[in-house]
Design a protein around this motif. Structure first.
Motif, PDB file in Angstrom:
ATOM      1  N   LEU A 185      20.273  38.240   2.615  1.00 48.33           N
ATOM      2  CA  LEU A 185      20.136  39.579   3.191  1.00 48.33           C
ATOM      3  C   LEU A 185      21.328  40.449   2.817  1.00 48.33           C
ATOM      4  O   LEU A 185      21.787  41.269   3.621  1.00 48.33           O
ATOM      5  N   GLN A 186      21.826  40.287   1.606  1.00 46.52           N
ATOM      6  CA  GLN A 186      23.035  40.982   1.180  1.00 46.52           C
ATOM      7  C   GLN A 186      22.944  42.497   1.366  1.00 46.52           C
ATOM      8  O   GLN A 186      23.895  43.122   1.857  1.00 46.52           O
ATOM      9  N   GLU A 187      21.813  43.086   1.018  1.00 46.25           N
ATOM     10  CA  GLU A 187      21.690  44.545   1.054  1.00 46.25           C
ATOM     11  C   GLU A 187      21.444  45.069   2.461  1.00 46.25           C
ATOM     12  O   GLU A 187      21.667  46.258   2.734  1.00 46.25           O
ATOM     13  N   THR A 188      20.986  44.224   3.361  1.00 48.60           N
ATOM     14  CA  THR A 188      20.641  44.703   4.713  1.00 48.60           C
ATOM     15  C   THR A 188      21.445  43.988   5.791  1.00 48.60           C
ATOM     16  O   THR A 188      21.078  44.063   6.963  1.00 48.60           O
ATOM     17  N   ARG A 189      22.535  43.328   5.406  1.00 47.40           N
ATOM     18  CA  ARG A 189      23.312  42.583   6.401  1.00 47.40           C
ATOM     19  C   ARG A 189      23.917  43.491   7.467  1.00 47.40           C
ATOM     20  O   ARG A 189      24.137  43.065   8.597  1.00 47.40           O
ATOM     21  N   ILE A 190      24.184  44.735   7.110  1.00 48.23           N
ATOM     22  CA  ILE A 190      24.767  45.667   8.078  1.00 48.23           C
ATOM     23  C   ILE A 190      23.843  45.854   9.280  1.00 48.23           C
ATOM     24  O   ILE A 190      24.297  46.145  10.397  1.00 48.23           O
ATOM     25  N   LEU A 191      22.535  45.644   9.069  1.00 47.78           N
ATOM     26  CA  LEU A 191      21.567  45.798  10.152  1.00 47.78           C
ATOM     27  C   LEU A 191      21.672  44.661  11.167  1.00 47.78           C
ATOM     28  O   LEU A 191      21.139  44.766  12.284  1.00 47.78           O
ATOM     29  N   LEU A 192      22.359  43.567  10.782  1.00 47.42           N
ATOM     30  CA  LEU A 192      22.525  42.443  11.699  1.00 47.42           C
ATOM     31  C   LEU A 192      23.668  42.662  12.687  1.00 47.42           C
ATOM     32  O   LEU A 192      23.794  41.916  13.660  1.00 47.42           O
ATOM     33  N   VAL A 193      24.509  43.668  12.422  1.00 52.62           N
ATOM     34  CA  VAL A 193      25.677  43.896  13.279  1.00 52.62           C
ATOM     35  C   VAL A 193      25.257  44.204  14.711  1.00 52.62           C
ATOM     36  O   VAL A 193      25.773  43.612  15.670  1.00 52.62           O
ATOM     37  N   LEU A 194      24.303  45.137  14.879  1.00 51.47           N
ATOM     38  CA  LEU A 194      23.911  45.560  16.229  1.00 51.47           C
ATOM     39  C   LEU A 194      23.307  44.420  17.056  1.00 51.47           C
ATOM     40  O   LEU A 194      23.742  44.200  18.199  1.00 51.47           O
ATOM     41  N   PRO A 195      22.330  43.658  16.541  1.00 48.65           N
ATOM     42  CA  PRO A 195      21.776  42.565  17.365  1.00 48.65           C
ATOM     43  C   PRO A 195      22.793  41.491  17.713  1.00 48.65           C
ATOM     44  O   PRO A 195      22.818  41.007  18.850  1.00 48.65           O
ATOM     45  N   PHE A 196      23.655  41.123  16.758  1.00 47.75           N
ATOM     46  CA  PHE A 196      24.634  40.076  17.039  1.00 47.75           C
ATOM     47  C   PHE A 196      25.758  40.594  17.934  1.00 47.75           C
ATOM     48  O   PHE A 196      26.293  39.845  18.759  1.00 47.75           O
ATOM     49  N   LEU A 197      26.123  41.863  17.791  1.00 51.02           N
ATOM     50  CA  LEU A 197      27.113  42.453  18.694  1.00 51.02           C
ATOM     51  C   LEU A 197      26.560  42.508  20.118  1.00 51.02           C
ATOM     52  O   LEU A 197      27.264  42.190  21.083  1.00 51.02           O
ATOM     53  N   SER A 198      25.295  42.891  20.244  1.00 50.55           N
ATOM     54  CA  SER A 198      24.653  42.929  21.558  1.00 50.55           C
ATOM     55  C   SER A 198      24.591  41.544  22.179  1.00 50.55           C
ATOM     56  O   SER A 198      24.874  41.369  23.377  1.00 50.55           O
ATOM     57  N   LEU A 199      24.244  40.543  21.367  1.00 50.04           N
ATOM     58  CA  LEU A 199      24.194  39.163  21.846  1.00 50.04           C
ATOM     59  C   LEU A 199      25.563  38.706  22.324  1.00 50.04           C
ATOM     60  O   LEU A 199      25.690  38.082  23.387  1.00 50.04           O
ATOM     61  N   TYR A 200      26.596  39.041  21.571  1.00 47.06           N
ATOM     62  CA  TYR A 200      27.968  38.662  21.941  1.00 47.06           C
ATOM     63  C   TYR A 200      28.391  39.312  23.254  1.00 47.06           C
ATOM     64  O   TYR A 200      28.970  38.658  24.124  1.00 47.06           O
ATOM     65  N   LEU A 201      28.078  40.600  23.410  1.00 45.76           N
ATOM     66  CA  LEU A 201      28.450  41.307  24.640  1.00 45.76           C
ATOM     67  C   LEU A 201      27.709  40.741  25.845  1.00 45.76           C
ATOM     68  O   LEU A 201      28.280  40.633  26.940  1.00 45.76           O
ATOM     69  N   VAL A 202      26.451  40.362  25.662  1.00 44.05           N
ATOM     70  CA  VAL A 202      25.692  39.744  26.757  1.00 44.05           C
ATOM     71  C   VAL A 202      26.301  38.397  27.132  1.00 44.05           C
ATOM     72  O   VAL A 202      26.457  38.082  28.322  1.00 44.05           O
ATOM     73  N   ILE A 203      26.669  37.597  26.130  1.00 46.62           N
ATOM     74  CA  ILE A 203      27.278  36.288  26.383  1.00 46.62           C
ATOM     75  C   ILE A 203      28.583  36.441  27.158  1.00 46.62           C
ATOM     76  O   ILE A 203      28.809  35.770  28.172  1.00 46.62           O
ATOM     77  N   LEU A 256      30.649  39.278  12.506  1.00 47.99           N
ATOM     78  CA  LEU A 256      30.404  40.725  12.499  1.00 47.99           C
ATOM     79  C   LEU A 256      31.224  41.419  11.418  1.00 47.99           C
ATOM     80  O   LEU A 256      30.745  42.350  10.756  1.00 47.99           O
ATOM     81  N   PHE A 257      32.457  40.977  11.227  1.00 47.40           N
ATOM     82  CA  PHE A 257      33.300  41.554  10.180  1.00 47.40           C
ATOM     83  C   PHE A 257      32.705  41.274   8.808  1.00 47.40           C
ATOM     84  O   PHE A 257      32.726  42.133   7.919  1.00 47.40           O
ATOM     85  N   SER A 258      32.160  40.062   8.655  1.00 45.63           N
ATOM     86  CA  SER A 258      31.528  39.703   7.385  1.00 45.63           C
ATOM     87  C   SER A 258      30.299  40.562   7.121  1.00 45.63           C
ATOM     88  O   SER A 258      30.043  40.978   5.988  1.00 45.63           O
ATOM     89  N   PHE A 259      29.522  40.850   8.182  1.00 49.43           N
ATOM     90  CA  PHE A 259      28.318  41.666   8.013  1.00 49.43           C
ATOM     91  C   PHE A 259      28.650  43.119   7.678  1.00 49.43           C
ATOM     92  O   PHE A 259      27.925  43.766   6.931  1.00 49.43           O
ATOM     93  N   SER A 260      29.739  43.623   8.247  1.00 52.24           N
ATOM     94  CA  SER A 260      30.055  45.047   8.116  1.00 52.24           C
ATOM     95  C   SER A 260      30.915  45.376   6.902  1.00 52.24           C
ATOM     96  O   SER A 260      31.186  46.540   6.627  1.00 52.24           O
ATOM     97  N   THR A 261      31.361  44.365   6.171  1.00 52.02           N
ATOM     98  CA  THR A 261      32.151  44.590   4.958  1.00 52.02           C
ATOM     99  C   THR A 261      31.520  43.858   3.792  1.00 52.02           C
ATOM    100  O   THR A 261      30.744  42.920   3.977  1.00 52.02           O
ATOM    101  N   ARG A 262      31.869  44.280   2.600  1.00 50.37           N
ATOM    102  CA  ARG A 262      31.311  43.641   1.409  1.00 50.37           C
ATOM    103  C   ARG A 262      31.778  42.198   1.292  1.00 50.37           C
ATOM    104  O   ARG A 262      31.031  41.296   0.972  1.00 50.37           O
TER     105      ARG A 262
END
Length: 320
Positions: A24-42, A86-92
């Motif tokens: 998902l190299q081209e769309t990994r940035i889209l994973l930031v929001l769901p995983f950030l939300s999951l982390y905040l809920v945890i 999250l850092f990996s998803f939001s950066t190249r």
């Protein structure tokens, strides 16, 4: 430039690129929001239950303190993994040194082992409380609890240290790209260019021995606990004992089923993509962190009542 030349070079990579979900190299940035939300809920769910236990004097008992410790470990586990992810998803690229990689590996596996060790201490606590209730206050003291937690720390360190120590001696010269969001043992070992049979053997032996021994001890403890609970003459006390044990057993099932199923599938589905293996790792690392506070918050009467009071107080200003 590769540092590996037909296996003859003694050079080895000392830093790596973490590439989580490479498909998902081209769309990994889209994973930031769901995983950030999951982390905040945890973090929020676990912190809320911990705050309830710490704030209420009536909950300063071994069982509730162990629950708080278990949930604190869940926060640490999620924090060890998710921010880096999250850092990996939001950066190249997300480069990590070998030393930091080994530290992260140690923290991940130590926290998993420590989590299982706490479950054993909780089983012992419930065994004494239900099978020998009259002597419970004099047996399960603060000193004993601290000692058992110290043993759990030593045990977890003893299980994980050999695996990480052997990993630090390996030459990594196949590639400097780890197709994972964290420094998982096998993901790193795939980059080695020497004989790692002892690493695989020790890693598998440590995990198998740990899981089998833990399950045997937990099975023996809870079978005795349930047998003793059914012999309690008071229906209310029997129901309370079984409900408490039911909560612990649900947590045990969640922790061990997630780790064991992902481990089995990981080894069976060798041809599966990196994304599938990464998803399995997310499953076994974060599922217990999310489910445990829900189980204890919903099924433990004393915690549930205090959480209800907190929510009522939070809603009062909005009605005024």
């Amino acid at each position: 430039m590769s540092l590996w030349n037909n296996g003859s070079s003694n050079l080895s990579y000392t830093s790596f690129l973490l590439v989580g979900f490479p498909g998902l190299q081209e769309t990994r940035i889209l994973l930031v929001l769901p995983f950030l939300s999951l982390y905040l809920v945890i973090v929020s769910a676990n912190t809320l239950v911990i705050h309830t236990v710490v704030a209420k004097q009536t909950l300063h008992q071994p069982m509730y303190l162990l629950i708080a410790l278990l949930l604190a470990v869940s926060i640490c586990t999620a924090t060890t993994v998710v921010p880096v992810m999250l850092f990996s998803f939001s950066t190249r690229f997300n480069r990590i040194s070998l030393a930091c990689c080994l530290v992260q590996m140690f923290c991940i596996y130590f926290l998993i082992a420590f989590d299982c060790s706490i479950l054993l201490v909780m089983a012992l606590d419930r065994y004494v409380a239900i099978c020998n209730p009259l002597r419970y206050p004099e047996i399960v003291t603060g000193q004993l609890l601290a000692g058992l937690v110290g043993v759990a720390v030593a045990r977890s360190t003893g299980i994980v240290a050999p695996v990480v120590g052997l990993a630090s001696q390996v030459r990594f010269c196949r590639s400097d790209v780890i197709y994972h969001f964290a420094c998982e043992h096998m993901a790193l070992m795939k980059l080695s260019c020497g004989d790692i049979s002892i690493n695989k053997t020790v890693g598998l032996a440590a995990r198998t021995f740990n899981r089998v021994l833990d399950l045997l001890l937990l099975g023996a403890s809870y079978s005795r606990i349930i047998h003793a609970a059914f012999r309690i003459s008071s229906g209310r006390a029997r129901s309370k004992a079984l409900n408490t044990c039911g909560s612990h057993l649900l947590v045990v099932f969640t922790v061990y089923s997630s780790t064991m199923s992902s481990s089995i599938i990981y080894r069976v589905a060798r041809a599966a993509s990196h994304d599938v293996h990464n998803l399995l790792s997310v499953f076994y690392l974060l599922l217990p962190c999310l489910v445990n506070p829900i189980i204890y918050g919903a099924r433990t009467k004393e915690i549930r009542q205090h959480l209800g009071v907190l929510f009522q107080r939070a809603q009062l200003p909005s009605h005024q």
